[in-house]
Scaffold this active site. Structure first.
Site, short mmCIF file in Angstrom:
data_model
loop_
_atom_site.label_atom_id
_atom_site.label_comp_id
_atom_site.label_asym_id
_atom_site.label_seq_id
_atom_site.Cartn_x
_atom_site.Cartn_y
_atom_site.Cartn_z
N ASP A 189 5.69 -6.88 2.00
CA ASP A 189 5.73 -6.73 0.65
C ASP A 189 6.76 -5.40 0.23
O ASP A 189 6.39 -4.47 -0.24
CB ASP A 189 4.37 -6.17 0.03
N ASN A 228 0.95 -3.71 11.36
CA ASN A 228 0.26 -3.96 10.05
C ASN A 228 -0.04 -5.37 9.66
O ASN A 228 0.90 -6.14 9.61
CB ASN A 228 1.01 -3.12 9.16
N GLU A 229 -1.41 -5.66 9.62
CA GLU A 229 -1.86 -6.95 8.84
C GLU A 229 -1.26 -7.95 9.76
O GLU A 229 -0.74 -8.95 9.00
CB GLU A 229 -1.38 -6.98 7.53
N ASN A 249 -6.87 -1.97 5.87
CA ASN A 249 -6.37 -1.93 4.47
C ASN A 249 -7.14 -2.96 3.67
O ASN A 249 -7.27 -3.99 3.78
CB ASN A 249 -4.91 -2.61 4.43
N TYR A 279 -8.60 -3.96 -0.49
CA TYR A 279 -8.37 -3.86 -1.87
C TYR A 279 -9.47 -4.61 -2.89
O TYR A 279 -9.41 -5.26 -3.65
CB TYR A 279 -6.95 -4.58 -2.04
N TYR A 287 -7.44 -7.23 -5.35
CA TYR A 287 -7.07 -8.72 -4.93
C TYR A 287 -8.29 -9.45 -5.16
O TYR A 287 -7.91 -10.69 -5.21
CB TYR A 287 -6.43 -8.61 -3.70
N GLU A 321 -5.06 1.80 3.80
CA GLU A 321 -4.57 1.32 2.49
C GLU A 321 -5.70 1.32 1.53
O GLU A 321 -6.39 0.37 1.91
CB GLU A 321 -3.61 0.43 2.56
N TRP A 342 -2.58 3.89 -0.98
CA TRP A 342 -1.44 2.99 -1.02
C TRP A 342 -0.96 2.88 -2.46
O TRP A 342 -1.60 2.65 -3.42
CB TRP A 342 -1.79 1.71 -0.67
N LYS A 345 1.68 0.33 -7.21
CA LYS A 345 0.69 1.26 -6.44
C LYS A 345 0.79 2.53 -6.25
O LYS A 345 -0.07 3.40 -5.57
CB LYS A 345 -0.06 0.51 -5.31
C1 GCB Z 1 -0.97 -4.45 1.98
C2 GCB Z 1 0.36 -4.26 2.88
C3 GCB Z 1 1.39 -3.51 2.11
C4 GCB Z 1 1.41 -4.05 0.38
C5 GCB Z 1 0.15 -4.01 -0.09
C6 GCB Z 1 -0.12 -4.38 -1.54
O1 GCB Z 1 -2.14 -4.79 2.49
O2 GCB Z 1 -0.07 -3.70 3.84
O3 GCB Z 1 2.66 -3.59 2.49
O4 GCB Z 1 2.31 -3.59 -0.30
O5 GCB Z 1 -0.89 -4.53 0.64
O6 GCB Z 1 0.07 -3.63 -2.42
O7 GCB Z 1 -0.24 -5.44 -1.59
#
Ligand code: GCB
Length: 596
Positions: free
Chosen positions: A165, A414-415, A467, A469, A473, A505, A550, A569
């Site tokens: 991203d 990462n992920e 990470n 959210y 999300y 994150e 993040w 973000k």
């Molecule tokens: C994540 C990723 C990061 C993205 C973020 C997002 O988990 O590691 O690269 O920018 O989410 O904002 O969706």
């Protein structure tokens, strides 16, 4: 080693304006582009080329662009070892000097050097050309896939598919330096530090290109230039009585002066900053100098208006000042190694760094465009060739960054789709490799799609990165519901792995100036409330040893329906001004920092 001037070393910057030709018609190599470019365009170095012009064609170009400039080697450099240093070229670079191809390098974000002693004309004009390619494939880091899209009229457009991203900025991103040393020189220095009560211990190891008849000496100087310890021989130990330790609250740096002489004559000298500190995991806590430290900070990006991912001291310094203002003690170099200049600043400002390789987007979704994740640890995707490149990148990162006191752990990926069974040997071998090179703790960053207990990477690292959210999300807009899910998820992960967890994150896209009561998504109130409710959970869970929001600042991404001119973000705007949440975070982090 990063080129530095010294009594024996000379460095000339080749930054500035270069000639520039995008290769829109894929005619690379034709018509002598390796010494003279066909168009009279110019480009700034260092910078990403994408956002400097006004054409979408250049911004979104997939393929080669060519850079050219001339330079002179001073007459006094005759007989010396002369080389070019490139801080980072994204992603593939082929270097030509006076029409002759010297080297191809693959991989951005890390430096490479080209020895030009035999090719460079002394006190004459030299033509330097760099062919830069921005394509990502399954065996590059980050991975990607170039696809061809055919329109109804039959026109073919090449598209770069990627799962990470951030915008696929490209170009000569960091400084290009012309350097000279003696022919017998210090090729590498590694230091490791420890202490016993008030005595500091610095073990060093130097590599020389030719050790035959030289004498190596290491001198340790304090901040005032006073000699504290000396040792001779290419491996040795420096004992520092009444040592001043390096820590986030007191980032004391000594200077290690290494010199190489023969019969009393100086051949080479190199100086590096050394901070004496230890990093260990003990009783489930991350300890710096034996003291538990809770990480508070953020994930970042090298990203700014106009220059994209181009090196820029004013932006870097502004970032460090903002980090200090926030009370941050750490950040992650999400999702790739940052400029060496930035690492030096972290040493000076006392910021703890989670150092990450560009292993991001190792997932199988956007490429197939089907729902869910498709397997990627398979032949033709993340296979042995991809592993070799991942391993080589980790090796280069460790060689580059191991001497920085700020670097406290290595981040493996990462992920990634770590729940695939084939990911098990992939991560086991990577972790074995890193441990054979350096003793710092390892972290791997997983995310909400990896169910507790299913990550094939988690069992090989020391610290779990997650990470998360929930409330953004998933459970969109429902922060309380998201926080409840967060707690459950974290407890389940800890029960499965029994290792300390850093929330690498968590955050919410926020458009500065959007306000609403009660808060709704994208408003400044929502971002602040989101952080506050997450913090209430972190503060309850003793196995959570760090929180990285993040993101530090808004940053550019590909265009898409979930991105409003990039990822928003940031707690700062892309222009580095605070959103409301930055003030809230400052209150939390400054007060906690004061207690450290
Ligand atoms: C994540 C990723 C990061 C993205 C973020 C997002 O988990 O590691 O690269 O920018 O989410 O904002 O969706």
């Amino acid at each position: 080693m990063f080129p530095k001037q010294s009594r024996s070393r000379e460095v000339i910057s080749l930054d500035g304006l270069w000639n520039f030709s995008p290769d829109y018609d894929l005619c690379a190599g034709r018509d002598g582009w390796n010494s003279v470019l066909p168009y009279a365009e110019v480009m700034a170095v260092p910078a990403s080329y994408n956002d400097i012009g006004v054409s979408a064609r250049l911004r979104d170009h997939v393929g080669d662009v060519w850079y050219q400039r001339s330079f002179f080697v001073p007459a006094g450099w005759r007989g010396k070892r002369i080389f070019l240093y490139f801080g980072s070229v994204s992603y593939q670079a082929t270097v030509y000097l006076n029409g002759e191809k010297l080297l191809s390098n693959s991989g951005g974000f890390l430096p490479f050097e080209v020895d030009i002693s035999g090719q460079a004309l002394i006190a004459e004009e030299n033509a330097l050309v760099v062919q830069v390619n921005n394509e990502l494939h399954w065996d590059t880091l980050p991975p990607g896939e170039v696809v061809e899209q055919i329109s109804l009229s039959g026109a073919v457009t090449r598209l770069q598919k990627q799962q990470h991203d951030f915008f696929n900025y490209a170009g000569i991103h960091r400084s290009v330096l012309l350097c000279a040393t003696a022919n017998t020189f210090i090729a590498y220095i590694a230091v490791e530090t420890d202490f016993d009560n008030t005595t500091g211990i610095i073990d060093y190891r130097a590599e020389l290109n030719n050790a035959d008849t030289c004498e190596f000496e290491a001198q340790l100087l304090d901040r005032n230039g006073k000699l504290c310890a000396t040792s001779t021989g290419i491996t040795g130990q420096l004992i520092v009585p009444e040592v001043l330790l390096w820590s986030p609250n007191s980032p004391y740096l000594y200077k290690l002066r290494c010199s190489l002489t023969t019969a009393g004559e100086l051949l080479d000298e190199y100086e590096l900053n050394v901070g004496v500190r230890t990093v260990k995991i003990s009783d489930g806590k991350l300890c710096i100098n034996g003291q538990p430290v809770y990480l508070q900070g953020c994930g970042k990006h090298e990203d700014a208006d106009i220059r994209g991912k181009g090196f820029d001291y004013p932006t870097y310094l502004r970032d460090m000042e903002l980090l200090k203002w926030l009370g941050v003690n750490s950040y992650r170099t999400s999702h790739y190694p940052y400029a060496e200049e930035m690492m030096e600043l972290a040493d000076r400002y006392g910021i703890l760094i989670i150092d990450e390789v560009p292993a991001v987007g190792m997932l199988g979704k956007a490429v197939t465009s089907s729902d869910g994740l498709s397997a990627v640890f398979v032949e033709g995707k993340l296979d042995e060739a991809a592993w070799q490149n991942h391993a080589a990148t980790l090796r280069k990162l460790i060689l580059r960054d191991r001497n920085h006191p700020s670097v406290i752990m290595w981040s493996i990926s990462n992920e990634a789709s770590t729940m695939e069974l084939a990911a098990e040997p992939y991560f086991r071998r990577l972790c074995d490799l890193v441990r054979s090179l350096d003793g710092r703790p390892l972290i791997n960053v997983d995310f909400a799609m990896i169910a507790p207990g299913t990550s094939m990477a988690a069992k090989y690292v020391d610290i779990i990165g997650l990470n998360l959210y929930f409330g953004w999300y998933s459970q969109c807009g429902d922060i309380a519901g998201g926080a409840a899910q967060l707690e459950e998820f974290l407890r389940a992960w800890y029960a499965a792995e029994n290792k300390p967890i850093i929330i690498t994150e968590y955050g919410a896209d926020t458009i500065e100036g959007f306000h609403k009561l009660p808060a709704t998504m994208f408003t400044e109130e929502f971002q602040r409330d989101f952080f506050a409710q997450y913090h209430a959970i972190f503060d309850k869970l003793p196995f959570v040893i760090g929180e990285h929001v993040w993101n530090f600042a808004d940053f550019m991404t590909n265009q898409g329906i979930i991105r409003i001119d990039g990822n928003r973000k940031g707690i700062f705007t892309r222009q580095r001004q605070p959103k409301m949440a930055a003030h809230y975070l400052r209150e939390r982090w400054q007060s906690r920092r004061a207690k450290l």
